[in-house]
Motif scaffolding. Structure first.
Motif, short mmCIF file in Angstrom:
data_model
loop_
_atom_site.label_atom_id
_atom_site.label_comp_id
_atom_site.label_asym_id
_atom_site.label_seq_id
_atom_site.Cartn_x
_atom_site.Cartn_y
_atom_site.Cartn_z
N GLN A 148 -3.33 0.05 16.64
CA GLN A 148 -3.84 1.13 15.81
C GLN A 148 -3.18 1.10 14.44
O GLN A 148 -2.00 0.75 14.31
CB GLN A 148 -3.57 2.49 16.46
CG GLN A 148 -4.33 2.72 17.77
CD GLN A 148 -4.04 4.09 18.33
OE1 GLN A 148 -2.89 4.42 18.65
NE2 GLN A 148 -5.07 4.92 18.46
N TRP B 16 -3.98 10.27 3.89
CA TRP B 16 -3.80 9.34 5.00
C TRP B 16 -4.96 9.50 5.98
O TRP B 16 -5.42 10.62 6.26
CB TRP B 16 -2.48 9.60 5.73
CG TRP B 16 -1.30 9.05 4.99
CD1 TRP B 16 -0.56 9.67 4.04
CD2 TRP B 16 -0.75 7.74 5.14
NE1 TRP B 16 0.42 8.85 3.57
CE2 TRP B 16 0.34 7.65 4.24
CE3 TRP B 16 -1.04 6.64 5.94
CZ2 TRP B 16 1.12 6.50 4.12
CZ3 TRP B 16 -0.28 5.50 5.83
CH2 TRP B 16 0.79 5.43 4.93
N SER B 17 -5.42 8.39 6.52
CA SER B 17 -6.48 8.41 7.52
C SER B 17 -5.92 8.81 8.88
O SER B 17 -4.71 8.88 9.08
CB SER B 17 -7.13 7.03 7.63
OG SER B 17 -6.23 6.11 8.27
N GLU B 18 -6.81 9.07 9.81
CA GLU B 18 -6.42 9.21 11.21
C GLU B 18 -6.10 7.82 11.77
O GLU B 18 -6.38 6.80 11.14
CB GLU B 18 -7.56 9.84 12.02
CG GLU B 18 -7.97 11.23 11.55
CD GLU B 18 -6.85 12.24 11.70
OE1 GLU B 18 -6.08 12.13 12.68
OE2 GLU B 18 -6.73 13.14 10.84
N TRP B 19 -5.52 7.77 12.96
CA TRP B 19 -5.29 6.48 13.61
C TRP B 19 -6.63 5.83 13.93
O TRP B 19 -7.55 6.48 14.44
CB TRP B 19 -4.49 6.66 14.89
CG TRP B 19 -3.03 6.95 14.67
CD1 TRP B 19 -2.41 8.15 14.83
CD2 TRP B 19 -2.03 6.03 14.25
NE1 TRP B 19 -1.07 8.03 14.54
CE2 TRP B 19 -0.80 6.73 14.17
CE3 TRP B 19 -2.04 4.67 13.93
CZ2 TRP B 19 0.40 6.14 13.79
CZ3 TRP B 19 -0.84 4.06 13.55
CH2 TRP B 19 0.35 4.79 13.48
N GLN B 20 -6.75 4.54 13.62
CA GLN B 20 -7.95 3.78 13.89
C GLN B 20 -7.61 2.57 14.75
O GLN B 20 -6.60 1.90 14.52
CB GLN B 20 -8.61 3.30 12.59
CG GLN B 20 -9.00 4.43 11.65
CD GLN B 20 -9.69 3.90 10.41
OE1 GLN B 20 -10.86 3.56 10.41
NE2 GLN B 20 -8.94 3.84 9.32
N ARG C 153 5.37 4.29 8.23
CA ARG C 153 4.66 4.45 6.95
C ARG C 153 5.42 3.77 5.82
O ARG C 153 6.63 3.92 5.70
CB ARG C 153 4.50 5.93 6.61
CG ARG C 153 3.49 6.67 7.44
CD ARG C 153 3.25 8.05 6.82
NE ARG C 153 2.36 8.84 7.64
CZ ARG C 153 1.85 10.01 7.25
NH1 ARG C 153 2.16 10.49 6.05
NH2 ARG C 153 1.04 10.70 8.03
N ARG D 87 -2.98 3.35 10.48
CA ARG D 87 -3.31 4.43 9.57
C ARG D 87 -3.13 3.90 8.17
O ARG D 87 -2.22 3.11 7.90
CB ARG D 87 -2.39 5.64 9.76
CG ARG D 87 -2.47 6.29 11.13
CD ARG D 87 -1.54 7.49 11.19
NE ARG D 87 -1.98 8.54 10.27
CZ ARG D 87 -1.22 9.56 9.86
NH1 ARG D 87 0.05 9.62 10.26
NH2 ARG D 87 -1.71 10.48 9.06
N THR D 88 -3.99 4.31 7.25
CA THR D 88 -3.90 3.82 5.87
C THR D 88 -4.00 4.98 4.89
O THR D 88 -4.57 6.03 5.20
CB THR D 88 -5.01 2.80 5.57
OG1 THR D 88 -6.30 3.40 5.83
CG2 THR D 88 -4.85 1.56 6.44
N ARG D 89 -3.45 4.77 3.70
CA ARG D 89 -3.48 5.79 2.66
C ARG D 89 -4.45 5.36 1.56
O ARG D 89 -4.32 4.28 0.98
CB ARG D 89 -2.09 5.99 2.06
CG ARG D 89 -2.02 7.12 1.01
CD ARG D 89 -0.61 7.27 0.49
NE ARG D 89 -0.16 6.06 -0.20
CZ ARG D 89 1.12 5.75 -0.41
NH1 ARG D 89 2.08 6.55 0.03
NH2 ARG D 89 1.44 4.64 -1.05
#
Length: 438
Positions: A96, A107-111, A71, A98-100
């Motif tokens: 994968q 924070w998003s879930e893993w994409q 992060r 994750r973004t804020r």
């Protein structure tokens, strides 16, 4: 034929695009800064390119085959992807992010990012393929305005054939995270968009237009006098031209792309794609998504321009893609092995499980009716294209295809997604109707 991508993600549309001529190399890594710093964002857009590093916290065997970034705070961006040096090298693994969110700080879930293989390049033997600046890449993902990111790339574990896990495949060299700010642009898309309005933004069929827009002055806003003459001369063979948002309408920075255009002889077939950028966008954001894809194709992947000839959003708005003239047979970079005598249309979104809206399906019908009609194409017909080489058909083979085909018809890929592919029959029906064939 080289091995197909051994990944749980699979090959997608955005993956199997052909990669054209020489471009500047990827920009040097930008020093990440806090959101809100002076000069952090550019009206014309920008790209932060950050090298990935081995992740050492995972002590399990094979952890050397995992790279990423922990992060971290970065300048604001809205679209993300991962690139690597050699486009001929396949990425066997899972990517994968994750973004804020910049507004909420959540924070998003893993994409997952859809992966490419090294075979997704310009047709073998073409000058476009000879570029030294083309790079391998994942499909980009639209995440909305963000100011923090975390990424992990994990190689696929291979079996030894006896039920035991073997070493993971090596990851491609030069992995970099690309964070794209599409910029503010000169968004005038409301000046010449279709009549499909924001009621289709949720992907429903409600509110989609049932009539075809006429040939009014705003519909021709992006056409030159010569193009208008061509359109009028061929009008008896085709449907009316739909309203198309010009490149200036969606805010294209024309300084990014190569100045010259490349044309094919005619348009015998249309290949439908999905952009695999996700469905988390509103129709008012579509111009920004397209600017992000454009910048990613050119600056991050080394292409000469955006790969698609046209783009359609969830509200049924149609956008000009690759430059060169909407009435012209512009050579795109969309279907490996079949970029000659064809056009590529990308629907913004991912349609493996999500269904396209009726507005989108009708827009595809209007667009293909008009553009294929300029070249005498029957939307319900078949045609022959000569393969330039790919993972389905050898180079030089003449292949019989639907005049309106999905990407997967010319290349072994999941694109345009199961749900969109299932609607191609409806697209052909609408296009035939608009041409007056029913």
């Amino acid at each position: 034929m080289r091995g197909f991508l051994a990944s749980s993600i699979g090959v997608t549309c955005a993956a199997a695009l052909a990669l054209p001529l020489t471009l500047p190399a990827a920009p040097a890594a930008a020093a990440p800064g806090m959101a809100g710093e002076a000069g952090a964002r550019e009206a014309a857009g920008s790209t932060q390119s950050l090298p990935l590093a081995p992740l050492t916290t995972d002590r399990v065997p094979g952890s050397a085959a995992e790279q990423g970034l922990p992060r971290r705070d970065v300048r604001r961006f809205s679209l993300v992807g991962v690139v690597w040096e050699d486009p001929d090298t396949e990425l066997h693994g899972r990517v994968q992010v994750r973004t804020r969110a910049a507004d909420s700080g959540d924070w998003s879930e893993w994409q997952d990012l859809e992966s490419h293989t090294g075979e997704h390049a310009a047709d073998p033997g073409t000058s476009e393929r000879a570029s030294d600046h083309v790079r391998g890449a994942t499909a980009p993902l639209w995440v909305g305005e963000s100011d923090g990111v975390e990424v992990r790339v994990r190689a696929t574990e291979e079996s030894d054939g006896q039920g035991d896990r073997a070493a993971r495949s090596p990851l491609p060299s030069g992995l970099r995270l690309e964070l794209v700010d599409p910029g503010g642009g000169e968004d005038t898309s409301d000046e010449d968009t279709t009549d499909e309005e924001a009621s289709a933004e949720d992907g429903s069929d409600e509110g989609s237009a049932t009539t075809f827009p006429g040939l009014d002055s705003s519909a021709f806003a992006s056409l030159s006098a010569a193009e208008l003459e061509d359109d009028v001369r061929t009008k008896p063979k085709t449907a009316p031209r739909p309203r198309i948002v010009s490149r200036s309408g969606w805010g294209a920075d024309e300084e990014l792309r190569e100045k010259k255009f490349v044309y094919t002889k005619k348009v015998k077939a249309a290949f439908v794609h999905h952009s695999a950028t996700g469905n988390n966008y509103s129709c008012s954001q579509a111009p920004s998504v397209i600017r992000g894809i454009y910048r990613y194709h050119v600056k991050s992947m080394g292409w000469r321009d955006i790969g698609y000839n046209f783009v359609v959003d969830k509200c049924g708005n149609i956008y000009e893609g690759r430059a060169g003239g909407v009435t012209k047979p512009v050579m795109g970079a969309h279907t490996l092995g079949f970029n000659t005598d064809s056009m590529g249309i990308a629907v913004l979104g991912t349609f493996d499980t999500a269904k396209p809206s009726k507005a989108t399906v009708k827009a595809l019908g209007r667009l293909t009716a008009w553009k294929l009609g300029l070249h005498g194409g029957n939307p319900r017909g078949k045609t022959y294209l000569k393969s330039g080489g790919g993972n389905l058909y050898r180079k030089g083979k003449k292949v019989r295809l639907n005049v309106i085909s999905g990407h997967r018809d010319g290349f072994a890929t999941q694109c345009p997604g199961r749900q969109l592919y299932a609607k191609l029959g409806s697209v052909r029906g609408y296009a035939a109707y608009y041409q007056g064939r029913d």
